[in-house]
Design an enzyme around this catalytic site. Structure first.
Site, mmCIF file in Angstrom:
data_model
loop_
_atom_site.group_PDB
_atom_site.id
_atom_site.type_symbol
_atom_site.label_atom_id
_atom_site.label_comp_id
_atom_site.label_asym_id
_atom_site.label_seq_id
_atom_site.Cartn_x
_atom_site.Cartn_y
_atom_site.Cartn_z
ATOM 1 C CB THR A 1 -9.262 3.271 -16.862
ATOM 2 O OG1 THR A 1 -10.032 4.319 -16.244
ATOM 3 C CG2 THR A 1 -8.119 3.891 -17.672
ATOM 4 C CE1 TYR B 1 -9.645 10.614 -10.143
ATOM 5 C CE2 TYR B 1 -10.745 12.245 -11.515
ATOM 6 C CZ TYR B 1 -9.847 11.207 -11.374
ATOM 7 O OH TYR B 1 -9.136 10.765 -12.470
ATOM 8 C CE LYS C 1 -6.254 11.547 -10.537
ATOM 9 N NZ LYS C 1 -5.023 10.727 -10.590
ATOM 10 C CG ASP D 1 -1.865 1.161 1.280
ATOM 11 O OD1 ASP D 1 -1.785 2.048 0.405
ATOM 12 O OD2 ASP D 1 -2.704 1.198 2.206
#
Length: 302
Positions: free
Chosen positions: A205, A171, A175, A73
């Site tokens: 993806t 998110y 980012k 991890d």
């Protein structure tokens, strides 16, 4: 094996599937020895398993390359340190770090739980910071020992980090934070022979094919613009010695298109030379906005 990355040792995080897998295979095809990291989690970050990383490493070996799997991890100090140590102990050096690992927990802001915020920040932002920190410590030690590396870091941002994305406050913030981290790392690490750049890819993806099924679908014939393999050539170049002098930059990559992003730059300006009143400040702001370039639209996940 010869190629653009011949004799280089590269780490790719989140390399069990999608973009990370494509990057790992492309780096290996250009001669790199690859540490394939993947925790084997689901799309929401739950569960663990080293299977995906091992499958990609085995695929590289079957193609005549060299690779080793790492299932730690990387959003923990122990896992990140182990990742760097695996590269150095297995192959004797580290040249390239590609930070790619991530997952989604999408919610509108009013429905976004604190745990979902923390989880996404942890894997995306902390999962970039910790491998970068431990790699930087290794490269600093190499420099102090008189062995200045031609080291490279490629971070992974997103169009959501550049322009925002409805339903992805966690998110998008993570980012965008990766871009800020990239700029600081480029400024700090140049003295150790390290160049640091970021990409904002768009490709098919697990994180995009469900949300944008129609856009991401592979065509029956012709060029597959959304194939993750389209992004990897830029990553390979940024991870090689050939990109000398390129650092602190952000590139969008999608299909056959590469764009250099220019980020925040001063636009129209007004200077009164004294303190504005609120009404004056508002009037000036409206005039400046009329002269400014309109912002890009807020996209869905990319």
């Amino acid at each position: 094996m010869s190629g653009l990355c011949s004799e280089r040792v590269a780490i790719v995080t989140g390399a069990g599937r999608g973009l990370g897998r494509a990057h790992a295979l492309a780096l290996a095809a250009e001669g790199a020895k690859v540490v394939v990291n993947d925790l084997g989690v689901g799309l929401d970050g739950t569960g663990t398993g080293t299977g995906p990383a091992r499958l990609v490493a085995d695929e590289i070996v079957a193609r005549g390359g060299q690779a080793v799997a790492h299932g730690g991890d990387i959003a923990t100090t122990q896992g990140a340190a182990s990742l760097i140590r695996t590269a150095v102990e297995t192959y004797g050096r580290l040249d390239t770090l590609v930070n790619n690992a991530g997952f989604l927990r999408d919610r509108m802001l009013v429905n976004l739980d604190e745990d979902d915020w923390d989880a996404v920040m942890r894997v995306h932002l902390k999962g970039h910071f910790l491998p970068l920190k431990h790699a930087a410590a290794h490269w600093r030690a190499e420099t102090k020992a008189g062995r200045i590396p031609a080291a490279r870091v490629v971070n992974t941002s997103s169009g959501a980090g550049l322009s925002g994305s409805v339903g992805q406050g966690n998110y998008s913030a993570a980012k965008a934070g990766i871009i800020g981290l990239t700029l600081v790392a480029a400024a700090e690490m140049g003295r150790y022979g390290v160049l640091v750049n970021a990409i904002a890819p768009a490709a098919r993806t697990r994180m995009t094919e469900a949300t944008f099924a129609e856009t991401m679908a592979a065509p029956d014939t012709g060029f597959d613009a959304m194939a993750p393999e389209n992004v990897s050539p830029l990553v390979v170049w940024l991870g090689s010695a050939a990109c000398a002098g390129v650092t602190g930059r952000v590139f969008e990559a999608e299909g056959g298109r590469i764009t250099v992003m220019e980020g925040w730059r001063p636009g129209p300006t007004a200077d009164k030379g004294a303190r504005w009143s609120p009404a004056e400040a508002g009037e000036a702001a409206l005039k400046l906005l009329a002269e400014a370039t309109a912002p890009e639209p807020v996209y869905g996940a990319r």
